[in-house]
Scaffold this active site. Structure first.
Site, mmCIF file in Angstrom:
data_model
loop_
_atom_site.group_PDB
_atom_site.id
_atom_site.type_symbol
_atom_site.label_atom_id
_atom_site.label_comp_id
_atom_site.label_asym_id
_atom_site.label_seq_id
_atom_site.Cartn_x
_atom_site.Cartn_y
_atom_site.Cartn_z
ATOM 1 N N CYS A 127 0.822 -1.194 0.000
ATOM 2 C CA CYS A 127 0.000 0.000 0.000
ATOM 3 C C CYS A 127 0.864 1.256 0.000
ATOM 4 C CB CYS A 127 -0.903 0.011 1.232
ATOM 5 S SG CYS A 127 -1.908 -1.489 1.415
ATOM 6 N N ARG A 153 -4.786 1.385 -1.024
ATOM 7 C CA ARG A 153 -4.760 -0.038 -0.723
ATOM 8 C C ARG A 153 -4.577 -0.904 -1.964
ATOM 9 N NH1 ARG A 153 -9.484 -4.120 1.556
ATOM 10 N NH2 ARG A 153 -8.056 -5.693 2.388
ATOM 11 N N LEU A 154 -3.613 -1.824 -1.864
ATOM 12 C CA LEU A 154 -3.506 -2.955 -2.780
ATOM 13 C C LEU A 154 -3.940 -4.172 -1.980
ATOM 14 C CD1 LEU A 154 -2.588 -4.174 -5.508
ATOM 15 C CD2 LEU A 154 -0.303 -4.426 -4.518
ATOM 16 N N ASN A 205 1.736 -0.048 5.515
ATOM 17 C CA ASN A 205 2.209 -0.560 4.239
ATOM 18 C C ASN A 205 3.078 -1.776 4.525
ATOM 19 O OD1 ASN A 205 3.340 -0.951 1.654
ATOM 20 N ND2 ASN A 205 4.926 0.581 2.017
ATOM 21 N N GLY A 206 2.696 -2.944 4.001
ATOM 22 C CA GLY A 206 3.522 -4.124 4.208
ATOM 23 C C GLY A 206 2.714 -5.336 4.614
ATOM 24 N N GLU A 207 3.410 -6.241 5.282
ATOM 25 C CA GLU A 207 2.784 -7.489 5.744
ATOM 26 C C GLU A 207 3.369 -7.862 7.101
ATOM 27 O OE1 GLU A 207 0.395 -8.939 4.163
ATOM 28 O OE2 GLU A 207 0.567 -8.161 2.110
ATOM 29 N N ASP A 236 -4.057 -8.394 8.929
ATOM 30 C CA ASP A 236 -2.867 -8.238 9.763
ATOM 31 C C ASP A 236 -2.744 -6.813 10.293
ATOM 32 O OD1 ASP A 236 -2.393 -7.318 7.175
ATOM 33 O OD2 ASP A 236 -0.273 -7.871 7.178
ATOM 34 N N GLY A 263 14.484 -13.320 -4.422
ATOM 35 C CA GLY A 263 15.658 -13.820 -3.712
ATOM 36 C C GLY A 263 16.527 -12.729 -3.142
#
Length: 644
Positions: A2, A50-51, A75-77, A100, A364
């Site tokens: 986001c 928001r995404l 913004n994030g997880e 979350d 990665g």
């Protein structure tokens, strides 16, 4: 994934202009095209793009606690949110969503500023607590997600996910910071906490900032750091087994999603290991995306194909033409401040490709820093062994003199460049490593800048960025020391910046399993001999992956995600780079010494020297300046500037 934005009155409770907040939020629409949300109350305004990834139905932001007194934009997880929910419910907190984000407001109520220690993930969030009249900002430990802020002259604290958010506010001091320019031409990016503008700052990785209304704004607090203890007694076999299991757990957490998910697959060790691990965890074929290059010297797609075929992935490949340089102006606008990593071009393209098929992609990134994968590490360790044979007081005058007298041989491989070797031996470890990663070395920057600009620098040298972090490294192990420096500088300022902006430009969320902080902490306990052995970087990782990946993928020479700059600047971009470097845009800044600019161009285009990296750095700076508001005063260091 986001975008967040907001304003906070640190002195009183003024009402903020809704139109201004709308502009601040709309300019980052690409970060969250699914929804926009706002919250206004006296003294605070919060905004969010928001995404949608998790809890698609009820995860809207700003999000509040039970009585509406605590609000957050995020913004994030938070990957471990499902573990935290029952713990917080046991403390009496009531959840109304499956998001979350809601964990953050209840964790703040339960643990205050210490809540950040409980979160496992990538995040940048800002939380407002009405009862405590407090604004709390936090950024994840490895700096995956960005957070910019500015304390304005009227006492307003402005924040946003990108620098362009802050530039929408008329009160931002948009004078170019000369020290940021020095850092940029040394490193190719502007290191935390600086931005290109004197009035704006980046919150650093593993930092939080707590602001209480009516009290002075204090410096950010570092709540986390990595410690290279190197004291883990595991055997190679046990280390390989535990590393495999820890990677599996990290990947599993990052596969939680309610939208299509896949992975980048470059053909390198790190992305291949992530894909192999995902395949073992998934019942369905993994979606993988690769970029190939028309120039075979830069093309790794064959190695990506080997991994894709082994794990029967849904593999998508697009070939980037060797002359894919039309993104120069796009990148300048995307990054908001000068940014000179040319691999931003293929990164932008692979994100563009991935978004056609998935909304979340695993990467990665982060493996080279934690596992000792860069080629420059091997060279630095060789030099360190030579430096350790003589004390600095002997080395400096002896090798310093030899370095000045010996002729240059830039055409030769580095190991045979005696002048470069002599110069390296005359330095201490910090100076030597900084010199090895600098785009323009100290002597080159001295010639690049005009006398008036050097006066503005007041003797400041970008090496101070490295010296500041070196003082906190807590290790004298040669490999661990430079890994620490890279985790604090290159990973955050270059790699994470590149991936965040390129992915968000396409509304794509990228997750990095090798930057899982428990994994990073554990890797820092492993002895350096397990990371680099016999000149082989990532030794333990490659051994751990041998049952899962082809030998040719694991043990081939590292290529990197490169573009053919040297050829571009002697061929299709020959005139364009000359116009950019010698044109009126850079001249108007007063920063540069024109005869040295001419030298860089002439020496490169004649084939006498390879100055492609300095020229690209200048081109991106010129493109940045051209993106500034044409209505502003003439562009100069110290002038008031505005992003277009």
């Amino acid at each position: 994934m986001c975008g967040i934005a907001g304003l906070f009155d640190t002195r009183g409770k003024r009402d903020f202009d809704r139109g201004l907040m709308s502009r601040m939020n709309d300019i980052q629409h690409h970060r969250g095209p699914d929804e926009g949300g706002y919250h206004f109350e006296p003294g605070v305004a919060l905004a969010h793009r928001r995404l949608s990834i998790i809890d698609l139905a009820t995860g809207q932001q700003p999000l509040f606690n039970e009585d509406g007194s605590v609000a957050v934009v995020f913004n994030g997880e938070i990957y471990n949110f499902q573990e935290l929910v029952p713990e917080l419910e046991a403390l009496g907190h009531v959840f109304h969503t499956r998001s979350d984000t809601e964990v953050i407001v209840h964790a703040w109520e339960a643990w205050g500023e210490a809540c950040v220690h409980r979160f496992r993930g990538m995040f940048a969030f800002v939380l407002h607590d009405r009862q405590r009249e407090t604004l709390f900002l936090a950024r994840d430990r490895l700096g995956v997600k960005p957070l910019f802020y500015a304390l304005l002259a009227d006492g307003t604290l402005a924040f946003g996910s990108e620098l362009k958010v802050l530039t929408q506010h008329p009160g931002l001091d948009r004078r170019i910071d000369p020290l940021a320019v020095e850092e940029y031409f040394a490193l190719g990016y502007i290191a935390e906490p600086r931005t290109i503008f004197e009035g704006a700052r980046k919150l650093g990785p593993g930092e939080s900032l707590c602001i209480r209304r009516g009290q002075p704004v204090v410096a950010p607090t570092r709540y986390w750091d990595v410690r290279f203890t190197l004291d883990n007694p595991l055997s190679l076999g046990d280390a390989c087994a535990e590393l495999t299991e820890r990677l599996r757990e990290s990947v599993r957490l990052r596969m939680i999603s309610e939208v299509p998910l896949g992975a980048f697959l470059s053909g390198g060790v790190d992305s291949s290991a992530v894909v192999a691990t995902m395949a073992a965890l998934s019942d369905a074929p993994v979606n993988t995306c690769s970029i190939g290059f028309a120039d075979p010297r830069f093309n790794e797609s064959e190695f990506a194909r080997m991994v894709a075929e082994r794990y029967r992935t849904n593999h998508h490949v697009e070939t980037v033409e060797s002359d894919d340089f039309d993104l120069i102006d796009t990148l300048a606008a995307l990054y908001d401040e000068p940014y000179a990593d040319s691999s931003a071009i293929p990164t932008y393209r692979v994100c563009q490709l991935a978004r056609k098929h998935v909304t979340v992609a695993l990467s990665g990134d982060g493996g080279d820093e934690s596992l000792g994968g860069y080629r420059r590490y091997r060279l630095h360790l060789m030099e360190e062994r030579m430096r350790s044979a003589l004390p600095l007081g002997v080395r400096q005058p002896l090798f310093g003199l030899l370095g000045r007298l010996y002729p240059k041989a830039d055409w030769a491989p580095r190991v045979f460049r005696a002048k470069t070797t002599f110069q390296a031996l005359a330095r201490d470890a910090v100076e030597a490593y900084f010199h090895s990663v600098s785009i323009l070395r100290r002597d080159m920057r001295s010639q690049l800048f005009s006398a008036s600009f050097r006066a503005q620098l007041g003797g400041y040298d970008a090496i101070e960025v490295f010296r500041r972090h070196a003082a906190a490294a807590g290790t004298d192990d040669p490999l661990a020391f430079i890994q620490y420096l890279d985790l604090k500088t290159y990973l955050v300022g270059d790699i994470n910046t590149k991936v965040d902006r390129a992915s968000m430009a396409h509304s794509l969320e990228v997750r990095e399993p090798l930057m899982d902080h428990p994994l990073v902490e554990w890797l820092a306990t492993l002895p350096s001999a397990l990371k680099m052995k016999g000149g082989e970087g990532k030794y333990v990782f490659k051994r751990a992956m041998e049952p899962m990946l082809p030998h040719d993928v694991l043990y081939r020479p590292k290529m990197g995600f490169s573009v053919p700059l040297a050829r571009w600047f002697r061929g299709p971009l020959k005139q364009r780079v000359r116009e950019a470097v010698l044109g009126g845009t850079l001249a108007s800044t007063g920063i540069f010494n024109r005869p040295y600019l001419e030298h860089l161009l002439d020496a490169h285009q004649s084939g006498a020297r390879d100055y492609s990296a300095p020229l690209w750095t200048l081109m991106m700076f010129e493109a940045f300046v051209r993106n500034l508001d044409r209505a502003a005063a003439p562009v100069a260091a110290g002038a008031d500037l505005a992003l277009a």
